[in-house]
Each structure stands twice: as C-alpha cells, then as structure tokens.
Design an enzyme around this catalytic site. Sequence first.
Site, mmCIF file in Angstrom:
data_model
loop_
_atom_site.group_PDB
_atom_site.id
_atom_site.type_symbol
_atom_site.label_atom_id
_atom_site.label_comp_id
_atom_site.label_asym_id
_atom_site.label_seq_id
_atom_site.Cartn_x
_atom_site.Cartn_y
_atom_site.Cartn_z
ATOM 1 N N HIS A 103 32.722 42.558 49.081
ATOM 2 C CA HIS A 103 31.430 41.872 49.010
ATOM 3 C C HIS A 103 30.324 42.770 49.564
ATOM 4 C CE1 HIS A 103 32.945 37.427 48.742
ATOM 5 N NE2 HIS A 103 33.695 38.248 48.037
ATOM 6 N N GLU A 150 27.138 42.591 49.529
ATOM 7 C CA GLU A 150 25.968 41.947 50.143
ATOM 8 C C GLU A 150 26.194 41.756 51.642
ATOM 9 O OE1 GLU A 150 28.600 38.778 50.659
ATOM 10 O OE2 GLU A 150 28.402 40.158 48.961
ATOM 11 N N GLY A 153 42.498 37.104 47.567
ATOM 12 C CA GLY A 153 43.944 36.984 47.645
ATOM 13 C C GLY A 153 44.646 37.528 46.415
ATOM 14 N N PHE A 154 43.848 38.026 45.444
ATOM 15 C CA PHE A 154 44.390 38.651 44.239
ATOM 16 C C PHE A 154 43.828 40.069 44.141
ATOM 17 C CE2 PHE A 154 44.636 34.147 43.529
ATOM 18 C CZ PHE A 154 45.826 33.959 42.845
ATOM 19 N N CYS A 164 34.195 41.141 43.333
ATOM 20 C CA CYS A 164 35.362 40.351 43.745
ATOM 21 C C CYS A 164 36.082 39.746 42.526
ATOM 22 C CB CYS A 164 34.956 39.296 44.774
ATOM 23 S SG CYS A 164 36.338 38.733 45.795
ATOM 24 N N GLY A 185 40.238 31.225 43.099
ATOM 25 C CA GLY A 185 41.253 30.991 42.080
ATOM 26 C C GLY A 185 41.901 32.247 41.526
ATOM 27 N N ASN A 213 37.055 39.251 50.886
ATOM 28 C CA ASN A 213 37.641 37.918 50.809
ATOM 29 C C ASN A 213 38.327 37.765 49.465
ATOM 30 O OD1 ASN A 213 38.325 35.239 50.704
ATOM 31 N ND2 ASN A 213 36.237 34.507 50.445
#
Length: 367
Positions: A343, A345, A301-302, A257, A231, A299
């Site tokens: 990310h 991890e 998109g913002f 993230c 989101g 990962n």
Amino acid sequence: MKYSAKREALLLLEDGTLFKGNAIGKIGTSGGEICFNTGMTGYQEVYTDPSYFGQIIVNTNSHIGNYGVLDEETESGQPQISGLVVNSFSAIASRNLSDSSLQEYLEENGIVGISDIDTRRLVRHIRTSGAMNGIISSEISEVEALEAKLKEVPSMAGLELSSQVSTIEPYYLGEELNELKVAVLDIGVKKSILKNLTDRGCYCKVFPAKTTFQEMNEWGANGYFISNGPGDPSVMEYAVDTVREILKADKPLFGICLGHQLLARANEISTYKMHHGHRGLNHPVKNLQTGKGEITSQNHGFSISGEDVEKSQQVFATHINLNDQTIEGIRVKDKKAFSVQYHPESSPGPHDSRYLFDDFVEIMKNS
C-alpha cells in the site's frame, strides 16, 4: 454497555486452540479469518481498511486504544473487521483531539473483541500453523456451542468479498476542471489512496466493483486505477475481464494490492493463498529497477506466483519482498500498466513508496 475487565470472553481457533480473556467492544459473537498486524500505530486506519473485511485482527502492539478515535482518520465509512484481539486495552483516550474512545467506537459499530490474552503466544501460533478461522464470543461460554458457530464461518479461500464493500453508485472526487481524469475501480478502495490521486491533480470517478470497461470508458478517463480490497482474487473473473479490456485498449493502468493480483491474473499469472500473509508497516521491499530498498505498509493474504512471473513473456517483476522473496510489483511489457502488492499511500505507515503515484501521473501525461 460500559467497558469492564470483569466480563469474560473466549477466542476459539479452528484447530481447537482456546484463549480466555476479557470482553471489549460489543457484547456478542463474531467469526472470521484470524490474522495479525505488526503496526505500532494506526489501529483506526487498519480497522477501517476494506481489505480487512471478514477478518479478525490481532494487534501485536501491546497497548491499543490509548489515543482514542478521530473521525477524519478513517479509511472507509465504518470498521471493516469482524473482530479484534488485543493484549492491553485502554478504555479511555489520552489524546485531546479524539472524538471518542476506542471502546465507544467499537460498541457503536458492533465490533466484538477480546483483550488481556497472550498475543505473543497467539501470533507465534499463527506464524507456525498459518492463518485460520477463529471466533470471539463474550456471550457463549460453552466451548462446544462455540465450535458449532465456528463451523458456520466460511473459509477465506474462494471467497469473493469486493462486491460487498464496493460503492453502490459512482461518485466523484477532486476538481472537475483538472487535466487528468482517473477511473477508479472500487474493489475495496481506501480514502487515503484516493487522496493521493486528487492531491496530484487527478479528477477521479469511483466506479462499483462490477462495472465493465465499456461503462468506465464512456467517461473518457486518462488512466485507470484498480484498488486494494478483500477476498480471493482467483474467483474474481468479472474484474479480471475488466482489466484485460483496459490492457487491450492500451490505457494507463495502476493497481494496488488486490488490483496487483488482478493485473497478474489478466496476464495468466496465478495467485495463491499465503501461509499467514503480510500485514504491518515494516515490510522491506527492494525496487529491482533502482536497487533501492523501501519500508512498506502491507495487508494481504494472497500473492502472485513468482514461478509464473519468471516464465512470463508478458510481465516482469519490478519489486520483491526481502523477507520471503515474494513478488511485490510487476510491469506489463509494451503496455502502460504496472502494479504493486503493498500500500504505497502508507496510511498508516512510512512514505517510502508514494513516488508510485507520481509515476502513474507521468505515464498519463505522456500518453
């Protein structure tokens, strides 16, 4: 339904681009924002990552499904993607350890997909035109009817999704007698992130997305972790307020993230929707403090505003993306708080950045 390469499926993008292929997964219709992931392996971890909630994933690797599905390799309780687009799909699994084929897994979890399309052409189109909504159908053959359905799919910009993927009730992970207690704000957390904390001797209590700092603080945590998730961060005032309270209390804080974006927003750094985002296992990032390069799993998109970070009196950049110079990490001045956009991890992905979990543990111990 057994997988058959004879059933046609359609993929329609909101700019009118149409692809014809063959149905995989569940027979049905599903829409979402279309984006691509460049990872050559780890498709199961990608599909179950809550950060992908509401998105159609295009795998750039040409062969998908060949090693099947293993139940223990999931990042959440079920696939989070809205749809799947691949080039060559394997309906059978060649790995002896696999619990099922990918086709069976997609069917069981209601994921609609399409195969046998030119994914290289599709990815080039997304890179040029940007991320956009799309719709897959293996039951609607009329393009006009599909266009009407596509118009019902909401834009990712302005969409709050974390509360939809977060845990409903708090839960615990790790050994209760461990010295360090970490309060995790679950806005779409991955299992492997939690494992990296428990493997380092942390006892975690995972809280629902809309938990206040006051509620978490009653548990008496040594540190706070703000997770990844889906989101638009610009509409998550409830979580930004929580992060501000954690900073005000001067508690150790680590964000990943979406957690990185929320830490930025809590320090008056704005966020924006990227042209097509960063998704894959091969993104080069430079650690500005050590000078070392890291290959990272991403990962999102913002992103956060580099201009705002440069002007800020509250935060400074610790990592940058070597492809496009976007900010990949920040630290808050005079606070025990830091975050990264990627990310660390690395599930799936390289392990170059797992030292960040060690850094968080050291900050908690020294506090």
